[in-house]
Write a protein that holds these residues in place. Sequence first.
Motif, short mmCIF file in Angstrom:
data_model
loop_
_atom_site.label_atom_id
_atom_site.label_comp_id
_atom_site.label_asym_id
_atom_site.label_seq_id
_atom_site.Cartn_x
_atom_site.Cartn_y
_atom_site.Cartn_z
N ASN A 57 103.96 -53.59 17.85
CA ASN A 57 103.45 -54.77 17.14
C ASN A 57 104.55 -55.81 16.92
OD1 ASN A 57 100.86 -53.78 16.92
ND2 ASN A 57 101.27 -52.69 14.99
N TYR A 58 105.77 -55.30 16.77
CA TYR A 58 106.89 -56.22 16.57
C TYR A 58 107.06 -57.14 17.78
CZ TYR A 58 111.73 -57.81 16.30
OH TYR A 58 112.85 -58.60 16.30
N PHE A 59 106.98 -56.56 18.99
CA PHE A 59 107.13 -57.35 20.22
C PHE A 59 105.97 -58.31 20.40
CE2 PHE A 59 109.80 -53.65 21.19
CZ PHE A 59 110.97 -54.30 21.56
N ILE A 60 104.76 -57.84 19.99
CA ILE A 60 103.59 -58.71 20.12
C ILE A 60 103.73 -59.92 19.20
CG2 ILE A 60 101.10 -58.86 19.73
CD1 ILE A 60 100.93 -55.89 20.51
N ASP A 61 104.15 -59.65 17.96
CA ASP A 61 104.33 -60.74 17.00
C ASP A 61 105.44 -61.69 17.45
OD1 ASP A 61 102.37 -59.69 15.42
OD2 ASP A 61 103.76 -58.54 14.14
N LEU A 62 106.51 -61.09 17.99
CA LEU A 62 107.63 -61.92 18.48
C LEU A 62 107.18 -62.81 19.63
CD1 LEU A 62 110.68 -62.53 18.30
CD2 LEU A 62 111.05 -60.68 19.96
N PHE A 63 106.35 -62.23 20.51
CA PHE A 63 105.86 -62.99 21.67
C PHE A 63 104.99 -64.17 21.21
CE2 PHE A 63 102.53 -63.72 24.88
CZ PHE A 63 103.30 -64.04 25.97
N LYS A 64 104.10 -63.89 20.20
CA LYS A 64 103.18 -64.93 19.73
C LYS A 64 103.91 -66.05 18.99
CE LYS A 64 99.06 -62.01 19.26
NZ LYS A 64 98.08 -61.39 18.32
N SER A 65 104.99 -65.69 18.35
CA SER A 65 105.74 -66.70 17.58
C SER A 65 106.74 -67.48 18.45
CB SER A 65 106.48 -66.02 16.43
OG SER A 65 107.44 -65.09 16.94
N SER A 66 106.90 -67.06 19.71
CA SER A 66 107.84 -67.73 20.61
C SER A 66 107.25 -69.04 21.13
CB SER A 66 108.18 -66.82 21.80
OG SER A 66 108.73 -65.61 21.35
N SER A 67 108.14 -69.88 21.65
CA SER A 67 107.69 -71.15 22.24
C SER A 67 106.95 -70.88 23.55
CB SER A 67 108.89 -72.06 22.51
OG SER A 67 109.74 -71.47 23.49
N VAL A 68 106.25 -71.88 24.06
CA VAL A 68 105.48 -71.75 25.30
C VAL A 68 106.39 -71.39 26.48
CG1 VAL A 68 104.00 -72.97 26.96
CG2 VAL A 68 103.73 -73.37 24.50
N VAL A 69 107.57 -72.00 26.51
CA VAL A 69 108.52 -71.73 27.61
C VAL A 69 108.93 -70.27 27.63
CG1 VAL A 69 110.79 -72.26 28.55
CG2 VAL A 69 109.38 -74.10 27.60
N ILE A 70 109.24 -69.73 26.44
CA ILE A 70 109.64 -68.32 26.35
C ILE A 70 108.50 -67.41 26.77
CG2 ILE A 70 110.40 -66.48 24.79
CD1 ILE A 70 112.53 -68.58 25.37
N GLU A 71 107.28 -67.78 26.35
CA GLU A 71 106.12 -66.98 26.73
C GLU A 71 105.95 -66.95 28.25
OE1 GLU A 71 102.70 -68.46 24.75
OE2 GLU A 71 103.35 -67.86 22.75
N LEU A 72 106.13 -68.10 28.89
CA LEU A 72 106.02 -68.18 30.36
C LEU A 72 107.08 -67.33 31.05
CD1 LEU A 72 105.24 -71.98 30.90
CD2 LEU A 72 103.71 -70.05 31.33
N VAL A 73 108.29 -67.34 30.50
CA VAL A 73 109.37 -66.53 31.07
C VAL A 73 109.03 -65.05 31.00
CG1 VAL A 73 111.77 -65.81 30.76
CG2 VAL A 73 111.16 -68.23 30.61
N TRP A 74 108.51 -64.61 29.85
CA TRP A 74 108.14 -63.21 29.70
C TRP A 74 107.02 -62.82 30.67
CZ3 TRP A 74 110.56 -59.32 27.71
CH2 TRP A 74 111.54 -59.53 26.73
N ILE A 75 106.04 -63.71 30.80
CA ILE A 75 104.93 -63.45 31.74
C ILE A 75 105.45 -63.30 33.16
CG2 ILE A 75 102.86 -64.45 32.79
CD1 ILE A 75 102.27 -65.72 30.01
N LEU A 76 106.36 -64.20 33.55
CA LEU A 76 106.94 -64.14 34.91
C LEU A 76 107.73 -62.85 35.13
CD1 LEU A 76 108.13 -67.85 35.38
CD2 LEU A 76 106.29 -66.69 36.62
N ILE A 77 108.46 -62.42 34.09
CA ILE A 77 109.24 -61.19 34.20
C ILE A 77 108.32 -59.99 34.43
CG2 ILE A 77 110.67 -59.55 32.91
CD1 ILE A 77 112.01 -62.00 31.59
N VAL A 78 107.22 -59.95 33.67
CA VAL A 78 106.26 -58.85 33.82
C VAL A 78 105.64 -58.85 35.21
CG1 VAL A 78 104.04 -57.95 33.01
CG2 VAL A 78 105.75 -58.74 31.35
N ILE A 79 105.26 -60.06 35.68
CA ILE A 79 104.66 -60.17 37.02
C ILE A 79 105.66 -59.72 38.09
CG2 ILE A 79 103.81 -61.80 38.75
CD1 ILE A 79 102.61 -63.44 36.43
N LEU A 80 106.91 -60.14 37.92
CA LEU A 80 107.95 -59.78 38.89
C LEU A 80 108.17 -58.28 38.93
CD1 LEU A 80 110.08 -60.77 40.89
CD2 LEU A 80 111.68 -61.01 38.98
N ILE A 81 108.25 -57.65 37.77
CA ILE A 81 108.45 -56.19 37.71
C ILE A 81 107.27 -55.47 38.36
CG2 ILE A 81 108.58 -54.21 36.14
CD1 ILE A 81 110.14 -56.04 34.21
#
Length: 368
Positions: free
Chosen positions: A5-29
Amino acid sequence: MISSNYFIDLFKSSSVVIELVWILIVILIASIIAVLIYLKFLRTILRRNEKSKKTLGKEFETKIITYLYSADEDSDKISSEQQLIIEDLKKETSKEYRKDILIATMLKLSYEISGEMANSINKLYVETSLLEHSLWKIKNKKWNLIAEGIRELTLFEVKEVEDLVKKHINHPKSEVRSVIQLYLVSLFHFKGLDFLNDIKTPISEWDQIQLLEVLQLLKTQEISGINNWLKSSNESVVIFSLKMAKIYNRYGAKDELISLLKHPSLAVRIQAIEVISHLSIIEAKPELIGNFDELAIEEQIAFFTMMENTYEVTDKPFILDNIQNPNFEIKFSALTILKELSLEDFNSFKVLSVDPDFVKIIKHLELN
Protein backbone atom coordinates in the motif's frame (compact mmCIF):
# COMPACT_ATOMS: atom_id res chain seq x y z
CA MET A 1 8.32 -3.85 6.77
CA ILE A 2 7.06 -1.65 3.92
CA SER A 3 3.65 -2.77 2.66
CA SER A 4 2.47 -2.74 -0.95
CA ASN A 5 0.00 0.00 0.00
CA TYR A 6 2.93 2.28 0.68
CA PHE A 7 4.15 1.97 -2.93
CA ILE A 8 0.62 2.44 -4.26
CA ASP A 9 0.15 5.60 -2.22
CA LEU A 10 3.60 6.84 -3.25
CA PHE A 11 2.79 6.20 -6.91
CA LYS A 12 -0.55 8.07 -6.67
CA SER A 13 1.02 11.05 -4.95
CA SER A 14 3.83 11.30 -7.55
CA SER A 15 3.82 13.72 -10.47
CA VAL A 16 2.61 12.60 -13.91
CA VAL A 17 6.18 12.39 -15.21
CA ILE A 18 7.23 10.06 -12.39
CA GLU A 19 4.15 7.92 -12.97
CA LEU A 20 5.05 7.59 -16.68
CA VAL A 21 8.61 6.61 -15.81
CA TRP A 22 7.38 3.86 -13.48
CA ILE A 23 4.95 2.58 -16.11
CA LEU A 24 7.75 2.46 -18.70
CA ILE A 25 10.02 0.59 -16.29
CA VAL A 26 7.34 -2.04 -15.65
CA ILE A 27 6.67 -2.42 -19.38
CA LEU A 28 10.39 -2.74 -20.08
CA ILE A 29 10.88 -5.40 -17.40
CA ALA A 30 7.87 -7.34 -18.69
CA SER A 31 9.21 -7.13 -22.27
CA ILE A 32 12.64 -8.42 -21.21
CA ILE A 33 11.07 -11.34 -19.36
CA ALA A 34 8.89 -12.15 -22.40
CA VAL A 35 11.89 -12.04 -24.75
CA LEU A 36 13.94 -14.30 -22.47
CA ILE A 37 11.10 -16.82 -22.30
CA TYR A 38 10.72 -16.71 -26.09
CA LEU A 39 14.47 -17.17 -26.69
CA LYS A 40 14.54 -20.13 -24.33
CA PHE A 41 11.57 -21.64 -26.11
CA LEU A 42 13.17 -21.00 -29.53
CA ARG A 43 16.47 -22.56 -28.43
CA THR A 44 14.60 -25.64 -27.22
CA ILE A 45 12.81 -25.94 -30.58
CA LEU A 46 16.06 -25.50 -32.52
CA ARG A 47 17.84 -28.13 -30.44
CA ARG A 48 14.94 -30.51 -30.92
CA ASN A 49 14.94 -29.89 -34.69
CA GLU A 50 18.69 -30.35 -34.90
CA LYS A 51 18.48 -33.60 -32.97
CA SER A 52 15.64 -34.74 -35.24
CA LYS A 53 17.70 -33.88 -38.36
CA LYS A 54 20.70 -35.84 -37.07
CA THR A 55 18.53 -38.85 -36.28
CA LEU A 56 16.86 -38.69 -39.68
CA GLY A 57 20.22 -38.21 -41.39
CA LYS A 58 21.59 -41.37 -39.74
CA GLU A 59 18.52 -43.32 -40.82
CA PHE A 60 18.94 -42.12 -44.39
CA GLU A 61 22.65 -42.90 -44.30
CA THR A 62 21.96 -46.49 -43.25
CA LYS A 63 19.44 -46.94 -46.05
CA ILE A 64 21.74 -45.41 -48.66
CA ILE A 65 24.62 -47.68 -47.65
CA THR A 66 22.27 -50.68 -47.78
CA TYR A 67 21.17 -49.50 -51.24
CA LEU A 68 24.77 -49.28 -52.46
CA TYR A 69 25.63 -52.79 -51.27
CA SER A 70 22.39 -54.29 -52.58
CA ALA A 71 23.32 -53.77 -56.22
CA ASP A 72 23.25 -56.75 -58.56
CA GLU A 73 26.86 -57.30 -59.56
CA ASP A 74 25.88 -58.96 -62.82
CA SER A 75 23.51 -56.22 -63.96
CA ASP A 76 23.29 -52.45 -64.18
CA LYS A 77 19.59 -52.62 -63.42
CA ILE A 78 18.11 -51.72 -60.05
CA SER A 79 17.69 -54.81 -57.89
CA SER A 80 14.41 -55.64 -56.13
CA GLU A 81 15.95 -54.79 -52.76
CA GLN A 82 17.17 -51.45 -54.07
CA GLN A 83 13.72 -50.71 -55.46
CA LEU A 84 12.18 -51.23 -52.02
CA ILE A 85 14.65 -48.79 -50.52
CA ILE A 86 13.84 -46.25 -53.23
CA GLU A 87 10.11 -46.50 -52.51
CA ASP A 88 10.77 -46.23 -48.78
CA LEU A 89 12.90 -43.10 -49.23
CA LYS A 90 10.22 -41.53 -51.41
CA LYS A 91 7.62 -42.03 -48.69
CA GLU A 92 9.90 -40.64 -46.00
CA THR A 93 10.70 -37.49 -48.00
CA SER A 94 7.20 -36.25 -48.70
CA LYS A 95 8.08 -32.98 -46.93
CA GLU A 96 10.55 -30.54 -48.50
CA TYR A 97 12.87 -30.30 -45.50
CA ARG A 98 13.25 -34.11 -45.46
CA LYS A 99 14.33 -34.01 -49.12
CA ASP A 100 17.05 -31.51 -48.20
CA ILE A 101 18.27 -33.79 -45.39
CA LEU A 102 18.41 -36.74 -47.79
CA ILE A 103 20.32 -34.69 -50.37
CA ALA A 104 22.80 -33.53 -47.71
CA THR A 105 23.30 -37.14 -46.58
CA MET A 106 23.90 -38.32 -50.15
CA LEU A 107 26.46 -35.58 -50.73
CA LYS A 108 28.24 -36.41 -47.49
CA LEU A 109 28.59 -40.05 -48.58
CA SER A 110 29.59 -39.12 -52.15
CA TYR A 111 32.65 -37.29 -50.78
CA GLU A 112 33.80 -40.53 -49.15
CA ILE A 113 33.40 -42.87 -52.13
CA SER A 114 34.20 -42.90 -55.84
CA GLY A 115 33.77 -44.91 -59.01
CA GLU A 116 30.67 -47.07 -59.44
CA MET A 117 29.34 -46.30 -55.98
CA ALA A 118 29.43 -42.56 -56.68
CA ASN A 119 27.51 -43.19 -59.90
CA SER A 120 24.99 -45.24 -57.92
CA ILE A 121 24.35 -42.32 -55.57
CA ASN A 122 23.81 -40.03 -58.57
CA LYS A 123 21.32 -42.56 -59.91
CA LEU A 124 19.58 -42.80 -56.53
CA TYR A 125 19.24 -38.99 -56.55
CA VAL A 126 17.20 -39.26 -59.75
CA GLU A 127 15.21 -42.34 -58.74
CA THR A 128 14.04 -40.80 -55.45
CA SER A 129 12.65 -37.75 -57.30
CA LEU A 130 15.20 -35.45 -55.69
CA LEU A 131 16.07 -34.15 -59.15
CA GLU A 132 12.56 -32.69 -59.38
CA HIS A 133 13.14 -31.05 -56.00
CA SER A 134 16.32 -29.36 -57.29
CA LEU A 135 14.51 -28.27 -60.46
CA TRP A 136 11.75 -26.79 -58.30
CA LYS A 137 14.41 -24.69 -56.57
CA ILE A 138 15.77 -23.44 -59.89
CA LYS A 139 12.30 -22.25 -60.92
CA ASN A 140 11.82 -20.47 -57.59
CA LYS A 141 11.99 -16.68 -57.34
CA LYS A 142 14.34 -16.75 -54.34
CA TRP A 143 17.94 -16.39 -55.50
CA ASN A 144 19.34 -18.54 -52.67
CA LEU A 145 17.12 -21.48 -53.67
CA ILE A 146 18.12 -21.09 -57.32
CA ALA A 147 21.80 -21.18 -56.35
CA GLU A 148 21.24 -24.17 -54.07
CA GLY A 149 19.41 -26.10 -56.79
CA ILE A 150 22.13 -25.48 -59.38
CA ARG A 151 24.82 -26.50 -56.88
CA GLU A 152 22.98 -29.80 -56.34
CA LEU A 153 22.76 -30.41 -60.09
CA THR A 154 26.51 -29.84 -60.33
CA LEU A 155 27.39 -32.20 -57.49
CA PHE A 156 25.10 -34.95 -58.83
CA GLU A 157 26.39 -34.35 -62.39
CA VAL A 158 23.00 -33.72 -64.04
CA LYS A 159 23.76 -32.55 -67.58
CA GLU A 160 20.32 -32.85 -69.14
CA VAL A 161 19.03 -29.50 -67.81
CA GLU A 162 21.77 -27.27 -69.24
CA ASP A 163 19.32 -25.00 -71.08
CA LEU A 164 17.23 -24.48 -67.95
CA VAL A 165 20.32 -23.52 -65.96
CA LYS A 166 21.58 -21.17 -68.67
CA LYS A 167 18.41 -19.09 -68.43
CA HIS A 168 19.88 -17.56 -65.27
CA ILE A 169 23.31 -16.77 -66.77
CA ASN A 170 22.75 -13.01 -66.35
CA HIS A 171 20.98 -13.24 -63.00
CA PRO A 172 21.31 -10.02 -60.94
CA LYS A 173 22.80 -11.96 -58.01
CA SER A 174 26.50 -12.79 -58.40
CA GLU A 175 26.09 -15.90 -56.21
CA VAL A 176 23.71 -17.41 -58.77
CA ARG A 177 25.98 -16.54 -61.69
CA SER A 178 28.94 -18.13 -59.91
CA VAL A 179 27.26 -21.52 -59.41
CA ILE A 180 25.98 -21.51 -63.01
CA GLN A 181 29.47 -20.91 -64.38
CA LEU A 182 30.89 -23.70 -62.23
CA TYR A 183 28.05 -26.02 -63.30
CA LEU A 184 28.81 -25.43 -66.99
CA VAL A 185 32.59 -25.77 -66.73
CA SER A 186 32.54 -28.67 -64.25
CA LEU A 187 30.16 -30.77 -66.36
CA PHE A 188 30.87 -29.63 -69.93
CA HIS A 189 34.53 -28.59 -69.56
CA PHE A 190 35.83 -26.28 -72.28
CA LYS A 191 32.55 -26.52 -74.19
CA GLY A 192 30.87 -25.08 -71.10
CA LEU A 193 32.75 -21.84 -71.69
CA ASP A 194 30.24 -21.02 -74.42
CA PHE A 195 28.44 -18.99 -71.76
CA LEU A 196 31.08 -16.31 -72.41
CA ASN A 197 29.24 -15.53 -75.65
CA ASP A 198 26.08 -14.56 -73.77
CA ILE A 199 27.09 -13.18 -70.40
CA LYS A 200 26.54 -9.44 -69.98
CA THR A 201 27.41 -9.17 -66.30
CA PRO A 202 30.96 -9.03 -64.86
CA ILE A 203 32.85 -12.23 -63.98
CA SER A 204 34.49 -11.55 -60.63
CA GLU A 205 38.19 -12.17 -60.03
CA TRP A 206 37.32 -14.98 -57.60
CA ASP A 207 35.02 -16.64 -60.15
CA GLN A 208 37.78 -16.47 -62.77
CA ILE A 209 40.21 -18.17 -60.38
CA GLN A 210 37.72 -20.95 -59.65
CA LEU A 211 36.96 -21.56 -63.33
CA LEU A 212 40.65 -21.71 -64.23
CA GLU A 213 41.29 -24.19 -61.42
CA VAL A 214 38.55 -26.48 -62.78
CA LEU A 215 39.87 -26.19 -66.34
CA GLN A 216 43.44 -26.94 -65.33
CA LEU A 217 42.35 -30.23 -63.77
CA LEU A 218 41.27 -31.46 -67.21
CA LYS A 219 43.59 -33.66 -69.22
CA THR A 220 42.58 -32.18 -72.57
CA GLN A 221 43.43 -28.64 -73.63
CA GLU A 222 41.15 -28.50 -76.65
CA ILE A 223 39.97 -24.95 -76.19
CA SER A 224 38.38 -22.83 -78.88
CA GLY A 225 36.66 -19.48 -78.97
CA ILE A 226 39.36 -17.38 -77.31
CA ASN A 227 39.87 -15.23 -80.40
CA ASN A 228 36.20 -14.18 -80.36
CA TRP A 229 36.08 -13.72 -76.59
CA LEU A 230 39.04 -11.33 -76.82
CA LYS A 231 36.75 -9.09 -78.88
CA SER A 232 33.93 -9.19 -76.33
CA SER A 233 32.26 -5.97 -75.19
CA ASN A 234 32.31 -7.43 -71.66
CA GLU A 235 35.62 -6.32 -70.14
CA SER A 236 35.73 -9.18 -67.62
CA VAL A 237 35.31 -11.71 -70.46
CA VAL A 238 38.29 -10.14 -72.25
CA ILE A 239 40.43 -10.28 -69.09
CA PHE A 240 39.44 -13.90 -68.44
CA SER A 241 40.25 -14.78 -72.06
CA LEU A 242 43.65 -13.11 -71.74
CA LYS A 243 44.41 -15.34 -68.76
CA MET A 244 43.44 -18.41 -70.79
CA ALA A 245 45.51 -17.22 -73.75
CA LYS A 246 48.54 -17.07 -71.45
CA ILE A 247 47.93 -20.39 -69.68
CA TYR A 248 47.24 -22.30 -72.91
CA ASN A 249 49.85 -20.44 -75.00
CA ARG A 250 47.40 -19.25 -77.67
CA TYR A 251 49.93 -17.72 -80.06
CA GLY A 252 47.33 -18.02 -82.82
CA ALA A 253 45.40 -15.16 -81.22
CA LYS A 254 48.29 -12.70 -81.75
CA ASP A 255 46.29 -10.35 -84.02
CA GLU A 256 43.51 -10.06 -81.45
CA LEU A 257 46.08 -9.59 -78.67
CA ILE A 258 47.84 -6.78 -80.54
CA SER A 259 44.51 -5.07 -81.22
CA LEU A 260 43.83 -5.02 -77.46
CA LEU A 261 46.72 -2.56 -77.04
CA LYS A 262 44.16 0.08 -78.06
CA HIS A 263 41.42 -1.18 -75.75
CA PRO A 264 39.69 1.58 -73.71
CA SER A 265 40.39 -0.26 -70.44
CA LEU A 266 43.83 0.25 -68.88
CA ALA A 267 43.56 -3.11 -67.06
CA VAL A 268 42.99 -4.90 -70.38
CA ARG A 269 45.88 -3.09 -72.09
CA ILE A 270 48.32 -3.94 -69.29
CA GLN A 271 47.29 -7.60 -69.24
CA ALA A 272 47.48 -7.75 -73.04
CA ILE A 273 51.10 -6.55 -72.86
CA GLU A 274 51.87 -9.22 -70.26
CA VAL A 275 50.39 -11.96 -72.46
CA ILE A 276 52.18 -10.61 -75.56
CA SER A 277 55.41 -10.71 -73.55
CA HIS A 278 54.74 -14.27 -72.37
CA LEU A 279 54.13 -15.41 -75.95
CA SER A 280 57.07 -13.35 -77.30
CA ILE A 281 54.91 -11.65 -79.94
CA ILE A 282 57.58 -9.23 -81.19
CA GLU A 283 55.22 -7.91 -83.88
CA ALA A 284 53.67 -5.74 -81.15
CA LYS A 285 56.91 -3.91 -80.36
CA PRO A 286 56.83 -1.28 -83.15
CA GLU A 287 53.37 -0.08 -82.10
CA LEU A 288 54.33 0.07 -78.42
CA ILE A 289 57.59 1.89 -79.13
CA GLY A 290 55.87 4.33 -81.50
CA ASN A 291 53.19 5.22 -78.94
CA PHE A 292 55.37 4.88 -75.83
CA ASP A 293 55.01 8.49 -74.65
CA GLU A 294 51.22 8.23 -74.89
CA LEU A 295 51.04 5.09 -72.75
CA ALA A 296 50.05 5.18 -69.09
CA ILE A 297 52.98 4.67 -66.72
CA GLU A 298 51.69 1.16 -65.86
CA GLU A 299 51.75 0.23 -69.55
CA GLN A 300 55.26 1.64 -69.96
CA ILE A 301 56.53 -0.45 -67.05
CA ALA A 302 54.80 -3.57 -68.42
CA PHE A 303 56.33 -2.94 -71.85
CA PHE A 304 59.85 -2.59 -70.46
CA THR A 305 59.36 -5.84 -68.56
CA MET A 306 58.49 -7.35 -71.95
CA MET A 307 61.56 -5.70 -73.54
CA GLU A 308 63.87 -7.45 -71.09
CA ASN A 309 62.90 -10.72 -72.78
CA THR A 310 62.49 -9.57 -76.39
CA TYR A 311 65.11 -6.84 -76.94
CA GLU A 312 67.05 -6.68 -80.21
CA VAL A 313 70.02 -4.60 -81.39
CA THR A 314 67.63 -2.40 -83.38
CA ASP A 315 65.95 -1.40 -80.09
CA LYS A 316 69.12 0.34 -78.87
CA PRO A 317 68.07 3.95 -79.74
CA PHE A 318 64.79 3.49 -77.84
CA ILE A 319 66.66 2.03 -74.86
CA LEU A 320 69.09 4.95 -74.82
CA ASP A 321 66.16 7.38 -74.78
CA ASN A 322 64.95 5.86 -71.51
CA ILE A 323 68.08 5.28 -69.45
CA GLN A 324 67.25 8.46 -67.56
CA ASN A 325 63.51 7.94 -67.47
CA PRO A 326 61.95 9.56 -64.36
CA ASN A 327 60.46 6.20 -63.37
CA PHE A 328 62.86 4.00 -61.37
CA GLU A 329 61.57 0.67 -62.77
CA ILE A 330 61.84 1.83 -66.38
CA LYS A 331 65.27 3.29 -65.76
CA PHE A 332 66.41 0.02 -64.17
CA SER A 333 65.09 -2.06 -67.10
CA ALA A 334 66.64 0.26 -69.70
CA LEU A 335 70.08 0.10 -68.09
CA THR A 336 69.80 -3.67 -67.64
CA ILE A 337 69.01 -4.12 -71.34
CA LEU A 338 71.76 -1.67 -72.38
CA LYS A 339 74.32 -3.66 -70.41
CA GLU A 340 73.29 -6.80 -72.31
CA LEU A 341 73.20 -5.04 -75.68
CA SER A 342 76.47 -3.17 -75.38
CA LEU A 343 78.74 -3.29 -72.34
CA GLU A 344 80.86 -0.53 -73.92
CA ASP A 345 77.89 1.85 -74.13
CA PHE A 346 76.84 0.90 -70.63
CA ASN A 347 80.28 1.78 -69.24
CA SER A 348 80.30 5.07 -71.13
CA PHE A 349 77.07 6.14 -69.41
CA LYS A 350 78.24 5.31 -65.88
CA VAL A 351 79.22 8.92 -65.16
CA LEU A 352 76.34 10.42 -67.09
CA SER A 353 74.35 11.41 -64.02
CA VAL A 354 74.73 12.02 -60.29
CA ASP A 355 71.10 11.13 -59.70
CA PRO A 356 71.10 8.80 -56.62
CA ASP A 357 68.76 6.28 -58.26
CA PHE A 358 70.89 6.22 -61.42
CA VAL A 359 74.10 5.66 -59.41
CA LYS A 360 72.41 2.97 -57.29
CA ILE A 361 71.25 1.07 -60.39
CA ILE A 362 74.69 1.30 -62.04
CA LYS A 363 76.42 -0.08 -58.93
CA HIS A 364 73.89 -2.88 -58.64
CA LEU A 365 74.29 -3.90 -62.30
CA GLU A 366 78.08 -3.81 -62.08
CA LEU A 367 77.95 -6.34 -59.26
CA ASN A 368 75.55 -8.66 -61.06
